[in-house]
Design an enzyme around this catalytic site. Structure first.
Site, PDB file in Angstrom:
ATOM      1  CD  GLU A   7      -3.256   0.877   1.704  1.00 48.00           C
ATOM      2  OE1 GLU A   7      -3.685  -0.282   1.588  1.00 48.00           O
ATOM      3  OE2 GLU A   7      -3.949   1.794   2.160  1.00 48.00           O
ATOM      4  CG  ASP A 105      -3.183  -0.913   4.715  1.00 50.14           C
ATOM      5  OD1 ASP A 105      -2.077  -1.481   4.740  1.00 50.14           O
ATOM      6  OD2 ASP A 105      -3.353   0.282   5.006  1.00 50.14           O
ATOM      7  CE1 TYR A 311      -4.304  -1.002   7.989  1.00 49.98           C
ATOM      8  CE2 TYR A 311      -6.554  -1.762   8.339  1.00 49.98           C
ATOM      9  CZ  TYR A 311      -5.646  -0.959   7.673  1.00 49.98           C
ATOM     10  OH  TYR A 311      -6.073  -0.116   6.692  1.00 49.98           O
TER      11      TYR A 311
END
Ligand code: ZN
Ligand code: ZN
Length: 942
Positions: A7, A105, A311
């Site tokens: 990403e 992600d 995350y």
């Protein structure tokens, strides 16, 4: 080659570092974009979205007849690359790849970014295998698992993201345009409306209205102070709030010693360890440490990218069974929190705590790596500590409190006191961020008598509901289904940057409130959360493949068309309403001259100034820089002296420019020029300020009578002051003309500062164009201008300046053009050659030229060249042609030197004339001899 698409660049690097496992890792740069290679594998990072959606061409003009705001609802959209170099590199690498893994992600946004990359890759390589790696933390264990268990891209999930993008664009663009046009606002001043943003603002506005509508109610509270074993104890009346005063007073009066202990109750309370962090609870906890929502998210993302935490965008508050607690604890034991980690290892609860929300995407936020303060810096480390300690707390045992409730009686009135003591601190040992406080009471025995030191009857008022803090607002948004875990904090940041809300806690600005109320009145669907919730539910249906993206977008279009039916029918009312109610935000205070209202005015074409509401009776005004330097707005600060709101210039992407009090600014910026008036002194300066005269121009415009009266001066002094002011004004005009000339004629260059150049010229005494026209090239070079450019500037300065002088002397502009075209630019050039040749060069009649020459030469105090009539010229020509060797070309040359007949030729100095005309001296001498000969034989008359 195996290409891995991450990403961001930083995650591409981390992934390469981890997967290379000691193999040689090399970084390449291609047009500034890094790739990381080891063995046959290369990783490359995107910059989030590398394409964006926009309307197809033809919708840019806001005022177009065809593309109305409503037309944007059905406008086709296209994808445009926003990161061209990354797109180019991605496609270049894809052509060579035999396998591509999308490692963006792991959420809706990441899936969409992955799909965008997928489409770019497919466009150049139809055959390559593309798979997807999903992971919740950038750690060796997670990555190895993800890359050995790759799956397919989830197109349904990406479609949900795409649908959201389209719907947000369509809502935001069409409504923003509609409202801004209705309120006649453009540029930096537009009124933005958004699908999530507007209902969120609506909540803040509603809360503000609740606060304003709140009527506080009085109530009374009764308590008493006593003492046990020298420790002060406060006991409250068991009635709680008294809503009337007399019963409270009655209870107070009845409270009589002795105070008797009637009951002592011990109990125990379990204090559950907190549940794991999801995004919202994390933001709330970070807010307690002083981090704004946007800042907390930025730092968490940073920590994630660097492998320190998992995350941070997650709705999950239940750890998945697969989470390796043992491994995590071992890892973070290497952090500075070793003692706490080891305490938890030794005292672990049987099962970690769990929250109410369980989802399958990401685990709750937890630490994944060991970091130190030195590595992260103070702020980031505080967030890391928060996440780490929260994780420890969820594995720590519950705490236990011992509570004590004591009942007292005094004259029949019942009082109580409560205490709490942490007997087993449990998770509090490792998590100091909770607010639980101990209150330890001394031991009491039933039946014992205590003194009453004081009885307190306090009058209090009920409080209005509190304004939203950022974290409270995020919690509330989540409850209402407004936005997503990834966007909520961004929505709030947008409301702040668009000046719809301000302050901590958040309150709406006037504009924020007016826009919300106006929309509410005419199309409340836009301001209420219901519509957004519906759309969120649709997103979920797309993710689950029960509805298509097209179908959902279609329904959203219908909703929006309905809103437009109402809005368009009321466009004029909405526009007037917003304009009328927001005019106030431009008001600054009282006009110093007439006590009208001063306000910032914005005109078309970037002009802005401060003017008086009593215009044209009152002409007081303060100029402001053009709006491209910053759009003028009022701030909350007020000048102590002038009671005017401060003014600030705001420009997108630039730091605001604070003008401060506009009148203080006006006075100080005019002080220098006023001081240039020779008759100005301290007393007079004070006097003119007291009379609200702030500029030289105002003085110059005055009549002697009026000024004499206003300033209490003699008519002569007033007259003198006015003429002084006029000449200063003229000087200022010439200076600004010179400054403008330099700006217009010097090419802007990197590192070139006009201010520096102007200062250098000023120190050389050049502030006006006349000075510049006569300047030495060395002065310009000393100011940092190159030789060639300096010469050019000088030539241009001369042309402009001489043009002005000639115009002032009285040469009409039309004629001036002809002279300039013929190369006659300086006044001197008019007197240096005979009018006859000027006439020839310019094509103007000799009489006209003669008139001009007379004007210029008189001005220069030079002799006026003799004038000849047409007749004389014709006659002279004949005479000359009669001389052997003189032809028409020769006559031309001679006439340019003022020689129009034989007499003049005869009298001329041969050497000088030769130099002037280019005719050889001996030829001239031959002519003169020939004339002499003729003279000997005839009488020549002029
Ligand atoms: Zn005024
Ligand atoms: Zn002021």
């Amino acid at each position: 080659m195996h290409l891995i698409v991450a990403e961001k660049n930083i995650s591409a690097r981390r992934i390469a570092e981890i997967l290379s496992e000691g193999k040689k890792l090399t970084e390449h740069k291609d047009a500034g974009v890094s790739t990381y290679s080891f063995g046959d594998t290369t990783t490359v990072g995107l910059r989030g979205h590398v394409v964006e959606i926009d309307f197809e061409p033809g919708y840019k003009n806001w005022r177009s007849e065809e593309s109305t705001p409503r037309s944007l609802i059905d406008a086709k959209t296209i994808k445009i690359p926003t990161e061209k170099r990354i797109v180019a590199l991605l496609q270049k690498l894809s052509k060579r790849a035999d396998r591509v893994t999308i490692a963006t992600d792991y959420d809706t946004e990441g899936e969409l970014i992955g799909k965008e990359a997928f489409e770019l890759i497919r466009a150049v390589n139809a055959k390559v295998t593309i798979d997807r790696a999903r992971f919740s933390a950038i750690t060796p264990q997670e990555l190895k698992h993800a890359f050995s268990h790759t799956t397919e891209l989830d197109f349904a999930l990406a479609a949900a993201g795409e649908a959201r993008q389209s719907i947000d664009l369509m809502w935001g663009a069409s409504l923003t345009r509609f409202i801004s046009l209705a309120a006649r606002r453009g540029g930096a001043n537009i009124l933005s409306v958004g699908r999530v943003q507007t209902p969120t603002l609506g909540m803040i506005v509603d809360r503000e209205k609740e606060i304003e509508a709140f009527v506080p109610e009085k109530y009374w509270q009764l308590s008493l102070d006593t003492e046990k074993s020298t420790e002060p104890v406060e006991a409250r009346h068991t009635h709680g709030r008294f809503h009337e005063k007399p019963p409270a007073e009655l209870a107070r009066d009845r409270t009589k010693a002795p105070l008797v202990v009637t009951d002592v109750k011990f109990s125990e309370k379990q204090d559950r360890a907190p549940s794991p962090f999801d995004t919202t609870t994390y933001i709330v906890a970070a807010a307690r440490l002083g981090f704004s929502a946007a800042n907390a998210m930025r730092i968490a993302e940073d920590l994630y990218m660097n492998g320190f935490i998992s995350y941070p965008r997650t709705d999950n508050t239940v750890y998945p069974p697969s989470l390796d607690f043992e491994g995590i604890l071992k890892t973070i034991r290497n952090s500075p929190f070793k003692k706490d980690v080891e305490w938890v290892m030794a005292n672990r609860r049987a099962v970690p705590t769990r929250g109410k929300k369980s989802s399958t995407d990401h685990p709750p936020i937890h630490p994944t790596g060991a970091a130190t303060r030195e590595l992260l810096g103070d702020d980031i480390f505080r967030i890391y500590e928060l996440v780490l300690r929260r994780f420890l707390a969820t594995l720590a045992p519950d705490a236990r409190w011992k509570t004590l409730k004591v009942l007292f009686n005094a004259g029949g009135e019942e009082y109580t006191a409560t205490g709490g003591q942490l007997v087993e601190p449990g998770w509090h040992t490792v998590y100091p961020f909770s607010e639980a406080q101990e209150t330890i009471l001394p031991p009491f025995v039933v039946g014992e008598h205590l003194p009453i030191q004081k009885v307190n009857l306090e009058e209090k008022e009920t409080q209005p509901p509190a304004r939203y803090s950022q974290s409270k607002l995020i919690q509330r948004m989540e409850e209402l289904g407004l936005g997503t875990k990834s966007t909520r904090h961004e929505v709030i940041a947008k409301l702040v940057s668009r000046k719809y809300v301000e302050g901590t806690p958040l309150r709406p600005t006037l504009v924020g409130r007016v826009v919300t109320e106006s929309l509410e009145q005419h199309a409340d669907m836009i301001t209420k959360p219901d519509m957004t919730q519906t759309i969120e539910a649709h997103m979920q249906q797309i993710k689950e493949s029960t509805r298509t993206r097209e179908d959902v977008i279609k329904e959203s279009r219908q909703m929006l068309h309905q809103a437009f039916d109402q809005l368009e029918a009321n466009e004029a009312i909405i526009g007037d309403d917003i304009r009328g109610r927001t005019a106030e935000e431009m008001n600054l205070g009282k006009c110093p001259v007439c006590k009208g209202t001063l306000a910032i005015k914005h005109l078309r074409g970037n002009t802005q100034f401060i003017g008086c509401s009593n215009y044209p009776e009152c002409t007081f005004n303060i100029g402001l820089p053009m709006a491209q330097w910053g759009f003028a707005v009022r701030t909350d600060e007020v000048c102590d002296k002038h009671h005017l709101n401060f003014v600030r210039l705001v420009r997108k992407g630039a730091r605001p420019w604070d003008i401060g009090c506009p009148l203080c600014h006006h006075i100080s910026s005019n002080a220098e020029s006023l001081a240039e008036i020779p008759s100005m002194n301290e007393t007079l300066a004070q006097k003119i300020l007291a009379q609200h005269i702030y500029t030289v121009a105002e003085l110059a415009r005055s009549t002697p009578e009026a000024l004499a009266k206003r300033l209490d001066l003699s008519p002569e002094s007033a007259q003198k002051l006015i003429s002084d002011a006029k000449s200063v004004l003229e000087k200022l005009r010439r200076r600004s003309e010179c400054r403008k000339f330099m700006r217009d004629h010097l090419i802007p260059r990197k590192g070139r500062s006009y201010a520096k150049i102007l200062t250098s010229l000023k120190s050389a005494g050049i502030t006006e164009l006349s000075g510049l026209a006569h300047a030495d090239i060395g002065m310009l070079k000393a100011a940092g201008i190159g030789e060639e450019e300096a010469a050019q500037v000088l030539a241009e300065a001369k042309a402009v300046y001489y043009g002005q002088v000639l115009k002032a002397i009285g040469i009409p502009a039309v004629s001036l053009k002809k002279y300039v075209a013929a190369g006659i630019t300086s006044p001197e050039a008019f007197c240096d050659q005979p009018p006859e040749s000027l006439s020839k060069l310019t094509g103007m009649s000799p009489a006209t030229v003669q008139r001009h020459v007379e004007l210029v030469c008189t001005y220069l105090k030079k002799p006026v060249p003799k004038k000849f009539s047409k007749q004389q010229i014709e006659r002279g020509k004949k005479e000359l042609l009669a001389i052997k060797g003189i032809d028409k070309a020769m006559i031309e040359k001679l006439s340019r030197a003022g020689i129009i007949n034989t007499t003049l030729l005869f009298e001329a100095d041969a050497a000088n004339l030769a130099a002037e005309t280019g005719i050889m001296a001996h030829v001239i001498q031959d002519f003169q001899k020939a004339i002499q000969k003729k003279r000997d034989t005839a009488v020549i008359q002029i």
